[in-house]
Design an enzyme around this catalytic site. Structure first.
Site, PDB file in Angstrom:
ATOM      1  N   HIS A   1      -7.339   0.289   5.757  1.00  0.00           N
ATOM      2  CA  HIS A   1      -6.349   0.694   6.773  1.00  0.00           C
ATOM      3  C   HIS A   1      -5.511  -0.463   7.308  1.00  0.00           C
ATOM      4  O   HIS A   1      -5.505  -0.735   8.503  1.00  0.00           O
ATOM      5  CB  HIS A   1      -7.019   1.460   7.918  1.00  0.00           C
ATOM      6  CG  HIS A   1      -8.329   0.874   8.411  1.00  0.00           C
ATOM      7  ND1 HIS A   1      -8.472  -0.434   8.808  1.00  0.00           N
ATOM      8  CD2 HIS A   1      -9.548   1.443   8.573  1.00  0.00           C
ATOM      9  CE1 HIS A   1      -9.726  -0.631   9.193  1.00  0.00           C
ATOM     10  NE2 HIS A   1     -10.394   0.486   9.053  1.00  0.00           N
TER      11      HIS A   1
ATOM     12  N   LYS B   1     -19.499  -0.894   3.332  1.00  0.00           N
ATOM     13  CA  LYS B   1     -18.463  -1.014   4.368  1.00  0.00           C
ATOM     14  C   LYS B   1     -18.895  -1.981   5.451  1.00  0.00           C
ATOM     15  O   LYS B   1     -20.019  -1.905   5.956  1.00  0.00           O
ATOM     16  CB  LYS B   1     -18.197   0.374   4.992  1.00  0.00           C
ATOM     17  CG  LYS B   1     -17.215   0.365   6.170  1.00  0.00           C
ATOM     18  CD  LYS B   1     -15.757   0.351   5.739  1.00  0.00           C
ATOM     19  CE  LYS B   1     -14.806  -0.101   6.834  1.00  0.00           C
ATOM     20  NZ  LYS B   1     -14.318   0.921   7.713  1.00  0.00           N
TER      21      LYS B   1
ATOM     22  N   HIS C   1     -14.212   9.750   6.945  1.00  0.00           N
ATOM     23  CA  HIS C   1     -15.366   9.942   7.836  1.00  0.00           C
ATOM     24  C   HIS C   1     -15.634  11.441   7.915  1.00  0.00           C
ATOM     25  O   HIS C   1     -14.800  12.198   8.431  1.00  0.00           O
ATOM     26  CB  HIS C   1     -15.067   9.421   9.247  1.00  0.00           C
ATOM     27  CG  HIS C   1     -14.818   7.952   9.307  1.00  0.00           C
ATOM     28  ND1 HIS C   1     -15.820   7.028   9.532  1.00  0.00           N
ATOM     29  CD2 HIS C   1     -13.679   7.225   9.159  1.00  0.00           C
ATOM     30  CE1 HIS C   1     -15.313   5.806   9.532  1.00  0.00           C
ATOM     31  NE2 HIS C   1     -14.013   5.894   9.304  1.00  0.00           N
TER      32      HIS C   1
ATOM     33  N   HIS D   1     -11.134   6.568   1.869  1.00  0.00           N
ATOM     34  CA  HIS D   1     -11.721   6.231   3.186  1.00  0.00           C
ATOM     35  C   HIS D   1     -11.795   7.488   4.041  1.00  0.00           C
ATOM     36  O   HIS D   1     -10.809   7.897   4.645  1.00  0.00           O
ATOM     37  CB  HIS D   1     -10.832   5.178   3.859  1.00  0.00           C
ATOM     38  CG  HIS D   1     -11.407   4.590   5.109  1.00  0.00           C
ATOM     39  ND1 HIS D   1     -11.373   3.245   5.375  1.00  0.00           N
ATOM     40  CD2 HIS D   1     -12.009   5.156   6.189  1.00  0.00           C
ATOM     41  CE1 HIS D   1     -11.937   3.003   6.552  1.00  0.00           C
ATOM     42  NE2 HIS D   1     -12.322   4.165   7.073  1.00  0.00           N
TER      43      HIS D   1
ATOM     44  N   ASP E   1      -8.769   7.476   6.474  1.00  0.00           N
ATOM     45  CA  ASP E   1      -9.513   7.129   7.694  1.00  0.00           C
ATOM     46  C   ASP E   1      -9.556   8.309   8.663  1.00  0.00           C
ATOM     47  O   ASP E   1      -9.566   8.122   9.874  1.00  0.00           O
ATOM     48  CB  ASP E   1      -8.919   5.888   8.376  1.00  0.00           C
ATOM     49  CG  ASP E   1      -9.943   5.181   9.270  1.00  0.00           C
ATOM     50  OD1 ASP E   1     -11.134   5.548   9.233  1.00  0.00           O
ATOM     51  OD2 ASP E   1      -9.537   4.270  10.010  1.00  0.00           O
TER      52      ASP E   1
ATOM     53  N   HIS F   1     -13.274  -3.574   7.230  1.00  0.00           N
ATOM     54  CA  HIS F   1     -12.498  -3.290   8.431  1.00  0.00           C
ATOM     55  C   HIS F   1     -12.084  -4.665   8.944  1.00  0.00           C
ATOM     56  O   HIS F   1     -12.855  -5.352   9.596  1.00  0.00           O
ATOM     57  CB  HIS F   1     -13.350  -2.520   9.452  1.00  0.00           C
ATOM     58  CG  HIS F   1     -12.579  -2.136  10.661  1.00  0.00           C
ATOM     59  ND1 HIS F   1     -12.403  -0.823  11.068  1.00  0.00           N
ATOM     60  CD2 HIS F   1     -11.894  -2.883  11.554  1.00  0.00           C
ATOM     61  CE1 HIS F   1     -11.670  -0.791  12.154  1.00  0.00           C
ATOM     62  NE2 HIS F   1     -11.354  -2.032  12.471  1.00  0.00           N
TER      63      HIS F   1
END
Ligand code: DOR
Ligand code: ZN
Ligand code: ZN
Length: 364
Positions: free
Chosen positions: A186, A107, A21, A19, A261, A144
């Site tokens: 997460h 996602k 970004h 995960h 994350d 999420h």
């Protein structure tokens, strides 16, 4: 079995970030080397602006990531789709086939919950046809798992959003799509840990855990004022939640893996009256995991968590390269700076973190 430890040194196969970004343009170029130094591959989150929801935009993003890699570094970006209302079953088939760009997962962001989540469905249960196509293609859904707005459209308490999701939404989703591969991203609460420990299944239902939810609790997130670098979704929870997450990872279950994350934001968005959600942990993520696993006496479980369970869920083999960590104190003294001179502050920075924070493991 591949982990060995000699004099506080640990060599493991190169970690897999389930995960990450990475953003785009100058932010991407600034942050990517920190991820690539630690992780051989990463599941790249698609919440860019505009979001990634076609094989063409995913291919362009993949190429931009590869072009941003400094000479001599390697990193394989594993691309994903954002579950927008424009994402079609036909696009899922194209992504699974991989001729334009292999798509490894989709996602889902609950509408309104996090940066750039305005394109998502209000409830994952509305995405029926796309989910059915994913089930057919064996393409995982990355969830999420927070309820942000309730059925009446009212704001949920942000500390309760994950609990509500696990109690009310997830069981319905699992019942409706018994064959869908799902990763609960997460996880941050004791309830989520209880759920995955009971229901988790290799290759079918897994969970990722971040370094910051394992290392911090909410008293620290508010200690001495408001700690912007720890502000993220899901919010960092209580000490008891953190202990439960630590107990979860200490079990060495094959369906629990690392997903950092890491979510960089420019200083102007973090240190503003409306602080952006996102912890930028790429400069210390593997080191933080090692520190926590050391504290809980579970270093023998670290390699599977970091480097084996993640790739296996996505149908990939663990990396063949290795990294070595040593038990050695160090601090983060500088921000990461983009080519335009914008500061991005990492978690644990000596001034902007909790103050004089020390990390105990270092990559050598
Ligand atoms: O804190 C967060 N930041 N949570 C997310 O889910 C998204 C992320 C971001 O993209 O900044
Ligand atoms: Zn998320
Ligand atoms: Zn995220």
């Amino acid at each position: 079995m591949y982990t060995w430890r000699v004099n506080d040194s640990l060599t493991i196969r190169k970690p897999f970030d389930a995960h990450v970004h990475l953003r785009r343009a100058s932010t991407l170029r600034a942050v990517l080397p920190y991820t690539a130094a630690r992780f051989g591959r990463g599941i790249v989150m698609p919440n860019t602006e505009p979001p990634i929801d076609s094989v063409e935009t995913a291919a362009a993003y993949r190429d931009e990531i590869l072009a941003a890699l400094p000479a001599g570094m390697s990193f394989e970006p594993l691309m994903t789709f954002y579950l927008t209302k424009n994402l079609t079953p036909a696009e899922i088939e194209k992504g699974a086939d991989g001729s334009i760009c292999k798509i490894h997962a989709v996602k889902s962001y609950p509408y309104g919950a996090t940066p750039n989540s305005q394109w998502g469905y209000r409830s994952i249960l509305e995405a029926e046809e796309v989910l059915a196509a994913m089930e057919r293609a064996h393409m995982p859904l990355l969830l999420h798992g927070e309820v942000h707005l309730n059925d009446a459209g009212e704001e949920e308490d942000p500390y309760d959003g994950e609990r509500v999701f696990f109690a009310e939404v997830l069981p319905r989703l699992l019942e409706k799509h018994p064959r869908l591969k799902i990763s609960l991203e997460h996880v941050s609460t004791a309830e989520a840990a209880d759920f995955i420990e009971k229901q988790g299944k290799e290759g079918r239902l897994v969970a990722t855990v971040t370094p910051h939810h394992l290392m911090y609790d909410r008293t620290q997130a508010f200690s001495g004022g408001y700690r912007a670098l720890l502000h993220c979704k899901p919010l960092i929870k209580t000490r008891a939640d953190r202990e439960r997450l630590r107990a979860l990872v200490a079990k060495g279950l094959p369906f629990i893996c690392a997903g950092t994350d890491t979510a960089p934001h420019p200083e102007s968005k973090k240190f503003s009256s409306c602080c952006a959600f996102g912890v930028f942990n790429a400069p210390a993520a593997v080191e933080m995991y090692a520190q926590v696993f050391d504290e809980i006496g579970a270093l023998d479980k670290l390699e599977n968590f970091l480097s084996v369970n993640g790739p296996r869920f996505f149908g990939l083999e663990p990396d063949t390269a290795t990294i070595t960590l040593e038990k050695k104190d160090w601090q983060i003294t500088e921000p990461v700076v983009t080519e335009e001179g914008v500061n991005i502050w990492p978690i644990g920075h000596v001034q902007h973190g909790l103050g004089n924070e020390v990390f105990r493991w270092k990559i050598v």
